[in-house]
Design a protein around this motif. Structure first.
Motif, PDB file in Angstrom:
ATOM      1  N   GLY A  63       2.866   9.671   4.932  1.00  0.00           N
ATOM      2  CA  GLY A  63       2.631   8.203   4.295  1.00  0.00           C
ATOM      3  C   GLY A  63       3.425   6.974   5.373  1.00  0.00           C
ATOM      4  O   GLY A  63       3.098   6.088   5.408  1.00  0.00           O
ATOM      5  N   SER A  64       4.560   7.514   5.833  1.00  0.00           N
ATOM      6  CA  SER A  64       5.343   6.584   6.814  1.00  0.00           C
ATOM      7  C   SER A  64       4.768   6.555   8.109  1.00  0.00           C
ATOM      8  O   SER A  64       5.178   5.222   8.752  1.00  0.00           O
ATOM      9  N   LEU A  65       3.979   7.357   8.666  1.00  0.00           N
ATOM     10  CA  LEU A  65       3.358   7.065   9.744  1.00  0.00           C
ATOM     11  C   LEU A  65       2.610   5.767  10.178  1.00  0.00           C
ATOM     12  O   LEU A  65       2.942   5.165  10.897  1.00  0.00           O
ATOM     13  N   PHE A  95       4.079   9.830  -9.480  1.00  0.00           N
ATOM     14  CA  PHE A  95       3.862   9.998 -10.863  1.00  0.00           C
ATOM     15  C   PHE A  95       2.427  10.456 -11.360  1.00  0.00           C
ATOM     16  O   PHE A  95       1.960  10.768 -12.500  1.00  0.00           O
ATOM     17  N   VAL A  96       1.413  10.609 -10.370  1.00  0.00           N
ATOM     18  CA  VAL A  96      -0.008  11.113 -10.462  1.00  0.00           C
ATOM     19  C   VAL A  96      -0.117  12.483 -10.125  1.00  0.00           C
ATOM     20  O   VAL A  96      -0.449  13.270 -10.864  1.00  0.00           O
ATOM     21  N   ALA A  97       0.303  12.716  -8.818  1.00  0.00           N
ATOM     22  CA  ALA A  97       0.142  14.089  -8.267  1.00  0.00           C
ATOM     23  C   ALA A  97       1.135  15.030  -8.960  1.00  0.00           C
ATOM     24  O   ALA A  97       1.067  16.047  -9.060  1.00  0.00           O
ATOM     25  N   GLY A  98       2.497  14.232  -8.957  1.00  0.00           N
ATOM     26  CA  GLY A  98       3.515  15.067  -9.503  1.00  0.00           C
ATOM     27  C   GLY A  98       3.870  16.505  -8.728  1.00  0.00           C
ATOM     28  O   GLY A  98       4.076  16.519  -7.387  1.00  0.00           O
ATOM     29  N   ASP A  99       4.181  17.559  -9.451  1.00  0.00           N
ATOM     30  CA  ASP A  99       4.386  18.729  -8.933  1.00  0.00           C
ATOM     31  C   ASP A  99       3.396  19.338  -7.925  1.00  0.00           C
ATOM     32  O   ASP A  99       4.051  20.270  -7.221  1.00  0.00           O
ATOM     33  N   PHE A 148       4.072   5.638  -5.478  1.00  0.00           N
ATOM     34  CA  PHE A 148       3.471   5.608  -6.996  1.00  0.00           C
ATOM     35  C   PHE A 148       2.777   6.905  -7.348  1.00  0.00           C
ATOM     36  O   PHE A 148       3.023   7.496  -8.234  1.00  0.00           O
ATOM     37  N   ALA A 149       1.709   6.693  -6.590  1.00  0.00           N
ATOM     38  CA  ALA A 149       0.767   7.752  -6.931  1.00  0.00           C
ATOM     39  C   ALA A 149       1.068   9.140  -6.641  1.00  0.00           C
ATOM     40  O   ALA A 149       0.845   9.996  -7.588  1.00  0.00           O
ATOM     41  N   VAL A 150       1.798   9.356  -5.568  1.00  0.00           N
ATOM     42  CA  VAL A 150       2.441  10.771  -5.061  1.00  0.00           C
ATOM     43  C   VAL A 150       3.333  11.116  -6.494  1.00  0.00           C
ATOM     44  O   VAL A 150       3.393  12.162  -6.825  1.00  0.00           O
ATOM     45  N   ALA A 183       0.887  -1.228   0.019  1.00  0.00           N
ATOM     46  CA  ALA A 183      -0.183  -0.203   0.055  1.00  0.00           C
ATOM     47  C   ALA A 183       1.001   1.341   0.049  1.00  0.00           C
ATOM     48  O   ALA A 183       0.358   2.115  -0.748  1.00  0.00           O
ATOM     49  N   PHE A 184       1.818   1.221   0.806  1.00  0.00           N
ATOM     50  CA  PHE A 184       2.709   2.426   0.760  1.00  0.00           C
ATOM     51  C   PHE A 184       3.701   2.516  -0.538  1.00  0.00           C
ATOM     52  O   PHE A 184       3.682   3.627  -0.975  1.00  0.00           O
TER      53      PHE A 184
END
Lengths: 146, 73
Positions: free
Chosen positions: A45-47, A30-34, A26-28, A20-21
């Motif tokens: 995410g690490s929490l 390549f999808v969210a990007g800048d 990947f989403a952050v 899941a992490f």
């Protein structure tokens, strides 16, 4: 639940959380990007992963009774058998992935270098799944026979 | 790990020795209670050292605790 079972549940949960992490990263990236500047998203995410690791250590270390051994011969035998199954699954996965890539892209084609560590890591995850599942299934079968 | 031909008297001997609980026997022989449950249920064949420890806990011979049924019997 003995320590071996707790460890198997912990590894299963940890592997799922890592997947899941990885999807989150990947989403952050390549999808969210800048739109996701800085490293705040990494800390957020690490929490859950950190909390899971800390809780898992306490969960595994807690004993059913003070005199309970860390691991007895039966648990070691189950763990040994599970490790053998995990090894078989790892090698089978790597073989299938290697030949699969070979037949899909062709003998003279080029694949990116990151494919190799991805295949290796995926094989390790699969092996961990198989090992944990084998441990839990063997313990469950003995309980079901009672 | 189940043994179709190995039977045992662990449960009977436990009750005959002061209603010993599975946990107490497990503590004496150095295994978990689940292992004792598996042994009594015939789902696990103990190793020789463990079998000897169980027999000595009850102060009997190993043959009085465990019995191996030959296929032909």
């Amino acid at each position: 639940m003995n320590r071996t079972q707790k460890g198997a549940w912990f590894m299963l949960g940890g592997a799922l959380l890592l997947i899941a992490f990885g999807i989150y990263i990947f989403a952050v990236m390549f999808v969210a990007g800048d739109r996701m500047a800085g490293t705040g998203w990494l800390r957020v995410g690490s929490l859950p992963l950190t909390l899971f690791l800390i809780a898992g250590v306490f969960f595994i270390r807690r004993k059913q009774s003070a005199s309970e051994p860390d691991s007895d011969e039966r648990e070691k035998a189950i763990a040994r058998k599970s490790f053998v199954w995990a090894s078989y699954s790892f090698w089978l996965f790597c073989a299938c992935a290697s030949f699969g890539i070979f037949f899909v892209v062709g003998a003279k084609s080029v694949v990116p270098a990151y494919i190799l560590p991805v295949v290796f890591l995926a094989g390790l995850f699969l092996a961990q799944f198989v090992e944990s599942a084998a441990i839990l299934i063997q313990f469950a079968r003995e309980t079901a026979d009672e | 790990m189940s043994s179709d031909y190995l039977t045992n008297q662990v449960r009977r001997l436990r009750f005959e020795h002061g209603q010993m609980t599975q946990q107490q026997l497990a503590d004496k022989v150095g295994v978990t209670r689940q292992t004792i449950i598996a042994i009594e249920g015939g789902n696990y064949a103990p190793s020789l050292p463990l079998a000897f420890r169980i027999a000595r806990t009850f102060d009997v011979t190993i043959e009085q605790v465990f019995r191996y049924e030959d296929e032909q019997t």
